[in-house]
Scaffold this motif. Structure first.
Motif, mmCIF file in Angstrom:
data_model
loop_
_atom_site.group_PDB
_atom_site.id
_atom_site.type_symbol
_atom_site.label_atom_id
_atom_site.label_comp_id
_atom_site.label_asym_id
_atom_site.label_seq_id
_atom_site.Cartn_x
_atom_site.Cartn_y
_atom_site.Cartn_z
ATOM 1 N N GLU A 210 0.877 -1.175 -0.021
ATOM 2 C CA GLU A 210 0.076 0.283 0.013
ATOM 3 C C GLU A 210 0.869 1.190 0.113
ATOM 4 N N ALA A 211 2.034 1.094 0.750
ATOM 5 C CA ALA A 211 2.751 2.305 0.703
ATOM 6 C C ALA A 211 3.367 2.989 -0.684
ATOM 7 N N ASN A 212 3.969 1.684 -1.435
ATOM 8 C CA ASN A 212 4.224 1.877 -2.808
ATOM 9 C C ASN A 212 3.108 2.378 -3.773
ATOM 10 N N LEU A 213 1.914 1.830 -3.594
ATOM 11 C CA LEU A 213 0.796 2.374 -4.243
ATOM 12 C C LEU A 213 0.491 3.900 -3.994
ATOM 13 N N ALA A 214 0.659 4.334 -2.693
ATOM 14 C CA ALA A 214 0.439 5.970 -2.592
ATOM 15 C C ALA A 214 1.566 6.590 -3.214
ATOM 16 N N LEU A 215 2.742 5.852 -3.225
ATOM 17 C CA LEU A 215 3.900 6.667 -4.056
ATOM 18 C C LEU A 215 3.552 6.850 -5.512
ATOM 19 N N ALA A 216 2.827 5.700 -5.853
ATOM 20 C CA ALA A 216 2.427 5.643 -7.425
ATOM 21 C C ALA A 216 1.359 6.878 -7.474
ATOM 22 N N ARG A 217 0.511 6.985 -6.727
ATOM 23 C CA ARG A 217 -0.525 7.974 -7.032
ATOM 24 C C ARG A 217 0.217 9.223 -7.123
ATOM 25 N N GLU A 218 1.061 9.529 -6.059
ATOM 26 C CA GLU A 218 1.721 10.770 -5.791
ATOM 27 C C GLU A 218 2.415 11.276 -7.271
ATOM 28 N N LEU A 219 2.876 10.414 -7.911
ATOM 29 C CA LEU A 219 3.497 10.493 -9.211
ATOM 30 C C LEU A 219 2.741 10.688 -10.404
ATOM 31 N N GLY A 220 1.457 10.195 -10.277
ATOM 32 C CA GLY A 220 0.766 10.546 -11.323
ATOM 33 C C GLY A 220 -0.174 9.217 -11.776
ATOM 34 N N ALA A 221 -0.074 8.080 -10.759
ATOM 35 C CA ALA A 221 -0.851 6.818 -11.543
ATOM 36 C C ALA A 221 -2.170 7.324 -11.201
#
Length: 351
Positions: A210-221
Protein backbone atom coordinates in the motif's frame (compact mmCIF):
# COMPACT_ATOMS: atom_id res chain seq x y z
CA UNK A 1 41.66 1.97 -4.01
CA UNK A 2 38.82 0.31 -2.08
CA UNK A 3 36.25 -1.92 -3.76
CA UNK A 4 33.18 -3.45 -2.14
CA UNK A 5 32.85 -6.87 -3.73
CA UNK A 6 31.37 -10.36 -3.52
CA UNK A 7 33.20 -13.66 -3.96
CA UNK A 8 31.72 -16.84 -5.51
CA UNK A 9 29.09 -18.53 -3.31
CA UNK A 10 29.58 -15.88 -0.63
CA UNK A 11 26.93 -13.15 -0.08
CA UNK A 12 29.25 -11.12 2.16
CA UNK A 13 30.26 -7.71 0.84
CA UNK A 14 34.03 -7.54 1.27
CA UNK A 15 36.05 -4.33 1.58
CA UNK A 16 39.13 -5.03 -0.56
CA UNK A 17 42.05 -2.84 -1.55
CA UNK A 18 43.33 -3.11 -5.12
CA UNK A 19 45.48 -0.90 -7.37
CA UNK A 20 43.58 1.83 -9.20
CA UNK A 21 43.59 1.24 -12.98
CA UNK A 22 45.29 3.63 -15.37
CA UNK A 23 43.18 4.61 -18.40
CA UNK A 24 44.59 4.21 -21.89
CA UNK A 25 43.23 5.01 -25.35
CA UNK A 26 39.58 6.07 -25.05
CA UNK A 27 39.22 4.87 -21.45
CA UNK A 28 38.17 7.23 -18.65
CA UNK A 29 38.77 6.77 -14.92
CA UNK A 30 36.18 8.41 -12.68
CA UNK A 31 36.03 8.90 -8.92
CA UNK A 32 32.66 7.54 -7.80
CA UNK A 33 30.31 10.11 -6.26
CA UNK A 34 26.97 8.28 -6.40
CA UNK A 35 26.02 4.63 -6.86
CA UNK A 36 22.38 3.60 -7.02
CA UNK A 37 21.32 0.23 -5.63
CA UNK A 38 19.26 -1.92 -8.00
CA UNK A 39 17.28 -5.08 -7.34
CA UNK A 40 19.40 -6.76 -10.01
CA UNK A 41 22.28 -6.56 -7.55
CA UNK A 42 20.39 -8.80 -5.12
CA UNK A 43 20.33 -11.53 -7.80
CA UNK A 44 24.00 -10.95 -8.57
CA UNK A 45 24.89 -11.36 -4.89
CA UNK A 46 22.88 -14.61 -4.84
CA UNK A 47 24.98 -15.80 -7.78
CA UNK A 48 22.38 -16.14 -10.52
CA UNK A 49 18.78 -16.03 -11.71
CA UNK A 50 15.82 -18.32 -11.02
CA UNK A 51 14.83 -20.15 -14.24
CA UNK A 52 11.94 -22.11 -12.75
CA UNK A 53 12.03 -25.79 -13.64
CA UNK A 54 15.23 -25.17 -15.64
CA UNK A 55 17.11 -24.47 -12.41
CA UNK A 56 19.39 -21.47 -11.83
CA UNK A 57 21.45 -19.51 -14.32
CA UNK A 58 24.76 -19.43 -12.47
CA UNK A 59 26.98 -16.40 -13.05
CA UNK A 60 30.05 -18.36 -11.94
CA UNK A 61 29.34 -21.06 -14.53
CA UNK A 62 28.94 -18.36 -17.19
CA UNK A 63 32.49 -17.17 -16.60
CA UNK A 64 31.90 -14.02 -14.56
CA UNK A 65 35.15 -12.94 -12.93
CA UNK A 66 35.42 -12.51 -9.17
CA UNK A 67 35.66 -10.59 -6.97
CA UNK A 68 32.57 -9.01 -8.52
CA UNK A 69 32.05 -5.29 -7.88
CA UNK A 70 28.40 -4.51 -8.45
CA UNK A 71 26.78 -1.10 -8.91
CA UNK A 72 25.62 0.16 -12.30
CA UNK A 73 23.85 3.46 -11.53
CA UNK A 74 26.93 5.63 -11.24
CA UNK A 75 27.76 9.32 -11.27
CA UNK A 76 31.43 10.19 -10.97
CA UNK A 77 34.02 12.88 -11.50
CA UNK A 78 36.64 12.35 -14.18
CA UNK A 79 40.01 11.62 -12.55
CA UNK A 80 42.20 10.58 -15.49
CA UNK A 81 41.69 10.08 -19.23
CA UNK A 82 43.38 7.97 -21.89
CA UNK A 83 45.49 9.58 -24.59
CA UNK A 84 42.72 9.38 -27.22
CA UNK A 85 39.95 10.98 -25.13
CA UNK A 86 38.65 14.25 -26.57
CA UNK A 87 35.27 15.08 -25.02
CA UNK A 88 35.92 15.02 -21.24
CA UNK A 89 38.67 16.22 -18.93
CA UNK A 90 39.59 15.78 -15.25
CA UNK A 91 37.05 17.47 -13.00
CA UNK A 92 34.03 16.87 -15.26
CA UNK A 93 31.03 15.25 -13.57
CA UNK A 94 29.36 12.55 -15.67
CA UNK A 95 26.66 9.88 -15.59
CA UNK A 96 27.92 6.49 -16.79
CA UNK A 97 26.12 4.23 -19.25
CA UNK A 98 26.96 0.77 -17.86
CA UNK A 99 25.49 -1.59 -20.48
CA UNK A 100 28.70 -1.99 -22.45
CA UNK A 101 28.85 -4.35 -25.43
CA UNK A 102 31.72 -5.98 -27.29
CA UNK A 103 31.97 -2.98 -29.64
CA UNK A 104 32.25 -5.11 -32.78
CA UNK A 105 28.97 -6.98 -33.44
CA UNK A 106 26.05 -5.69 -35.51
CA UNK A 107 24.13 -4.55 -32.44
CA UNK A 108 27.07 -2.62 -31.00
CA UNK A 109 27.84 -0.99 -34.34
CA UNK A 110 24.23 0.24 -34.40
CA UNK A 111 24.53 1.71 -30.90
CA UNK A 112 22.51 -1.06 -29.23
CA UNK A 113 25.14 -2.25 -26.75
CA UNK A 114 22.39 -3.55 -24.45
CA UNK A 115 21.48 -6.14 -27.12
CA UNK A 116 25.04 -7.44 -27.50
CA UNK A 117 25.22 -11.22 -27.03
CA UNK A 118 28.61 -10.95 -25.31
CA UNK A 119 28.06 -7.79 -23.28
CA UNK A 120 30.62 -6.64 -20.73
CA UNK A 121 28.33 -4.66 -18.46
CA UNK A 122 29.80 -2.49 -15.73
CA UNK A 123 28.79 -3.88 -12.37
CA UNK A 124 28.63 -7.46 -13.68
CA UNK A 125 31.36 -8.46 -16.13
CA UNK A 126 33.43 -5.34 -15.43
CA UNK A 127 33.99 -3.59 -12.12
CA UNK A 128 31.03 -1.43 -11.17
CA UNK A 129 30.40 1.56 -8.96
CA UNK A 130 30.59 0.09 -5.45
CA UNK A 131 34.17 1.31 -5.30
CA UNK A 132 36.30 4.42 -5.00
CA UNK A 133 36.99 4.56 -8.74
CA UNK A 134 35.47 3.09 -11.87
CA UNK A 135 37.09 2.60 -15.29
CA UNK A 136 34.83 3.28 -18.28
CA UNK A 137 36.03 1.72 -21.56
CA UNK A 138 35.04 4.62 -23.83
CA UNK A 139 34.14 8.28 -23.42
CA UNK A 140 30.98 7.71 -25.51
CA UNK A 141 29.41 6.05 -22.47
CA UNK A 142 29.45 9.30 -20.47
CA UNK A 143 26.64 11.87 -20.25
CA UNK A 144 26.83 15.44 -18.97
CA UNK A 145 24.32 15.94 -16.12
CA UNK A 146 24.97 19.61 -15.42
CA UNK A 147 22.05 21.08 -13.46
CA UNK A 148 20.69 17.74 -12.26
CA UNK A 149 20.74 16.51 -8.67
CA UNK A 150 23.47 13.81 -8.79
CA UNK A 151 21.67 11.12 -6.79
CA UNK A 152 18.59 11.30 -8.99
CA UNK A 153 20.76 11.50 -12.11
CA UNK A 154 22.48 8.24 -11.09
CA UNK A 155 19.14 6.39 -11.23
CA UNK A 156 18.62 7.45 -14.84
CA UNK A 157 21.29 4.93 -15.94
CA UNK A 158 19.10 1.96 -14.97
CA UNK A 159 15.69 2.53 -13.38
CA UNK A 160 15.03 5.60 -15.52
CA UNK A 161 16.50 4.12 -18.70
CA UNK A 162 14.79 0.76 -18.23
CA UNK A 163 11.41 2.45 -17.76
CA UNK A 164 11.98 4.80 -20.70
CA UNK A 165 12.88 1.92 -23.03
CA UNK A 166 9.98 -0.25 -21.84
CA UNK A 167 7.47 2.55 -22.41
CA UNK A 168 8.87 3.03 -25.92
CA UNK A 169 8.00 -0.62 -26.62
CA UNK A 170 4.27 -0.16 -25.92
CA UNK A 171 3.86 3.07 -27.87
CA UNK A 172 2.07 4.48 -29.77
CA UNK A 173 -1.14 4.38 -27.73
CA UNK A 174 -4.01 6.79 -27.36
CA UNK A 175 -3.66 8.74 -24.08
CA UNK A 176 -6.78 7.15 -22.58
CA UNK A 177 -5.93 3.52 -23.40
CA UNK A 178 -5.27 1.56 -20.20
CA UNK A 179 -1.67 0.73 -19.37
CA UNK A 180 -0.95 -1.54 -16.38
CA UNK A 181 2.35 -1.26 -14.52
CA UNK A 182 3.13 -4.27 -12.31
CA UNK A 183 5.50 -3.31 -9.50
CA UNK A 184 5.75 0.13 -7.91
CA UNK A 185 9.40 0.04 -6.86
CA UNK A 186 12.01 2.31 -8.38
CA UNK A 187 11.40 1.00 -11.90
CA UNK A 188 7.63 1.17 -11.75
CA UNK A 189 7.70 4.68 -10.33
CA UNK A 190 10.08 5.76 -13.09
CA UNK A 191 7.69 4.29 -15.67
CA UNK A 192 4.83 6.36 -14.26
CA UNK A 193 6.98 9.47 -14.60
CA UNK A 194 7.86 8.61 -18.22
CA UNK A 195 4.24 7.85 -19.12
CA UNK A 196 3.08 11.14 -17.62
CA UNK A 197 5.81 12.93 -19.57
CA UNK A 198 4.48 11.22 -22.72
CA UNK A 199 1.00 12.56 -21.94
CA UNK A 200 -0.59 9.27 -20.94
CA UNK A 201 -3.75 9.59 -18.86
CA UNK A 202 -4.79 6.03 -17.95
CA UNK A 203 -2.15 4.34 -15.79
CA UNK A 204 -3.06 1.48 -13.44
CA UNK A 205 -0.34 0.35 -11.03
CA UNK A 206 -0.36 -3.03 -9.25
CA UNK A 207 1.76 -3.81 -6.19
CA UNK A 208 1.61 -5.79 -2.95
CA UNK A 209 2.51 -2.71 -0.88
CA UNK A 210 0.00 0.00 0.00
CA UNK A 211 2.90 2.36 0.73
CA UNK A 212 4.30 1.85 -2.78
CA UNK A 213 0.86 2.37 -4.29
CA UNK A 214 0.55 5.66 -2.41
CA UNK A 215 3.84 6.79 -3.98
CA UNK A 216 2.51 5.70 -7.37
CA UNK A 217 -0.53 7.91 -6.95
CA UNK A 218 1.66 10.85 -5.94
CA UNK A 219 3.68 10.46 -9.15
CA UNK A 220 0.57 10.40 -11.33
CA UNK A 221 -0.93 6.89 -11.42
CA UNK A 222 -4.63 7.24 -12.14
CA UNK A 223 -5.56 3.86 -10.64
CA UNK A 224 -3.94 1.47 -8.15
CA UNK A 225 -4.75 -2.15 -7.33
CA UNK A 226 -3.38 -4.37 -4.58
CA UNK A 227 -1.85 -7.53 -6.03
CA UNK A 228 -3.85 -10.52 -4.80
CA UNK A 229 -6.01 -13.33 -6.17
CA UNK A 230 -8.69 -10.85 -7.25
CA UNK A 231 -6.30 -8.51 -9.03
CA UNK A 232 -7.35 -9.42 -12.59
CA UNK A 233 -11.02 -8.74 -11.85
CA UNK A 234 -10.22 -5.55 -9.98
CA UNK A 235 -8.01 -4.26 -12.80
CA UNK A 236 -10.73 -4.89 -15.39
CA UNK A 237 -13.31 -3.11 -13.23
CA UNK A 238 -10.95 -0.23 -12.54
CA UNK A 239 -9.86 0.49 -16.11
CA UNK A 240 -13.15 -0.50 -17.74
CA UNK A 241 -12.13 -3.72 -19.49
CA UNK A 242 -9.03 -5.42 -20.91
CA UNK A 243 -5.81 -3.44 -20.95
CA UNK A 244 -3.89 -2.29 -24.02
CA UNK A 245 -0.42 -2.86 -22.55
CA UNK A 246 1.27 -4.35 -19.50
CA UNK A 247 4.79 -3.60 -18.32
CA UNK A 248 5.84 -6.16 -15.71
CA UNK A 249 8.68 -4.93 -13.51
CA UNK A 250 8.38 -7.99 -11.25
CA UNK A 251 8.08 -10.74 -13.87
CA UNK A 252 7.63 -13.87 -11.83
CA UNK A 253 5.22 -16.69 -12.61
CA UNK A 254 2.25 -15.04 -10.92
CA UNK A 255 2.69 -11.57 -12.41
CA UNK A 256 3.38 -12.85 -15.93
CA UNK A 257 0.21 -14.96 -15.75
CA UNK A 258 -1.74 -11.92 -14.55
CA UNK A 259 -0.37 -9.76 -17.35
CA UNK A 260 -1.33 -12.27 -20.03
CA UNK A 261 -4.82 -12.65 -18.58
CA UNK A 262 -5.73 -8.95 -18.62
CA UNK A 263 -4.53 -8.03 -22.13
CA UNK A 264 -6.94 -6.95 -24.86
CA UNK A 265 -6.76 -8.31 -28.41
CA UNK A 266 -3.44 -7.29 -30.01
CA UNK A 267 -2.30 -6.13 -26.58
CA UNK A 268 1.37 -5.95 -25.71
CA UNK A 269 3.10 -7.38 -22.62
CA UNK A 270 6.64 -6.23 -21.89
CA UNK A 271 8.54 -8.38 -19.39
CA UNK A 272 11.26 -6.47 -17.56
CA UNK A 273 11.71 -7.81 -14.02
CA UNK A 274 14.15 -10.55 -13.08
CA UNK A 275 12.41 -12.11 -10.10
CA UNK A 276 12.36 -15.38 -11.99
CA UNK A 277 10.24 -18.48 -12.21
CA UNK A 278 8.20 -19.61 -15.19
CA UNK A 279 4.75 -19.33 -16.71
CA UNK A 280 2.59 -21.70 -18.77
CA UNK A 281 0.40 -20.08 -21.43
CA UNK A 282 -2.21 -21.61 -23.75
CA UNK A 283 -0.81 -21.31 -27.26
CA UNK A 284 -3.96 -20.85 -29.35
CA UNK A 285 -5.08 -17.59 -27.66
CA UNK A 286 -1.67 -16.04 -28.31
CA UNK A 287 -2.37 -16.40 -32.03
CA UNK A 288 -6.12 -15.76 -31.94
CA UNK A 289 -5.74 -12.65 -29.80
CA UNK A 290 -2.54 -11.58 -31.60
CA UNK A 291 -0.79 -11.03 -28.28
CA UNK A 292 2.67 -9.44 -28.31
CA UNK A 293 5.01 -10.73 -25.59
CA UNK A 294 8.55 -9.37 -25.50
CA UNK A 295 11.43 -8.88 -23.12
CA UNK A 296 13.09 -5.55 -22.47
CA UNK A 297 16.57 -5.13 -20.99
CA UNK A 298 17.55 -1.55 -20.06
CA UNK A 299 18.08 0.65 -23.16
CA UNK A 300 20.64 2.18 -25.51
CA UNK A 301 23.20 4.85 -24.73
CA UNK A 302 21.30 7.26 -26.98
CA UNK A 303 18.10 6.62 -25.04
CA UNK A 304 19.92 7.37 -21.78
CA UNK A 305 21.21 10.64 -23.18
CA UNK A 306 17.70 11.53 -24.44
CA UNK A 307 16.36 10.85 -20.95
CA UNK A 308 19.03 13.06 -19.37
CA UNK A 309 18.01 15.94 -21.66
CA UNK A 310 14.33 15.45 -20.74
CA UNK A 311 15.30 15.59 -17.06
CA UNK A 312 17.35 18.74 -17.63
CA UNK A 313 14.29 20.47 -19.13
CA UNK A 314 12.38 19.74 -15.93
CA UNK A 315 9.85 17.52 -17.72
CA UNK A 316 10.47 14.36 -15.69
CA UNK A 317 9.33 13.99 -12.06
CA UNK A 318 11.96 12.60 -9.70
CA UNK A 319 11.32 9.30 -7.94
CA UNK A 320 11.87 9.15 -4.15
CA UNK A 321 15.58 8.84 -3.29
CA UNK A 322 17.10 7.66 0.00
CA UNK A 323 20.79 8.52 0.33
CA UNK A 324 23.18 6.39 2.38
CA UNK A 325 26.99 6.46 2.64
CA UNK A 326 28.99 4.26 0.27
CA UNK A 327 30.69 1.48 2.23
CA UNK A 328 30.77 -2.30 2.35
CA UNK A 329 28.31 -2.38 5.26
CA UNK A 330 25.96 0.07 3.50
CA UNK A 331 25.97 -2.00 0.30
CA UNK A 332 25.11 -5.12 2.29
CA UNK A 333 22.35 -3.39 4.27
CA UNK A 334 20.83 -1.85 1.13
CA UNK A 335 20.72 -5.24 -0.61
CA UNK A 336 19.21 -6.84 2.48
CA UNK A 337 16.53 -4.14 2.62
CA UNK A 338 15.73 -4.57 -1.08
CA UNK A 339 15.45 -8.34 -0.71
CA UNK A 340 13.08 -7.90 2.22
CA UNK A 341 10.94 -5.39 0.30
CA UNK A 342 11.69 -2.57 2.72
CA UNK A 343 12.61 0.10 0.17
CA UNK A 344 10.30 2.66 -1.38
CA UNK A 345 11.85 4.37 -4.40
CA UNK A 346 15.61 4.06 -4.81
CA UNK A 347 18.60 3.86 -2.47
CA UNK A 348 21.62 5.82 -3.71
CA UNK A 349 24.99 5.44 -1.97
CA UNK A 350 27.07 8.60 -1.70
CA UNK A 351 30.86 8.74 -1.53
Amino acid sequence: MHIYAVQPDDPTIHNLEVPAPTPTGQEVLLRVERAGVCHTDTHLREGGYDLGSAGVMSLKDRGIEYPMVMGHEVVGVVEQVGDQVETVKPGDQRLIYPWVGCGECRECRAGRDNQCATGRNLGVARQGGYAEYILVPDEKYLADIEGLEPSWAATLACSGLTAYSAVDRIMPLDPDEPVVIIGAGGLGLAAIAVLRYRGHENICVVDVSEANLALARELGATHTVVSDEQAATQIAETVGGPTSAVIDFVNNGATATLGFKILTKAGRMVQVGLFGGEVTLPTAPVALRMIHIEGSFVGTVDQMKELVEIAKRGDLPSIPIEERPLSADAVAKALDDLTAGNVSGRIVLTA
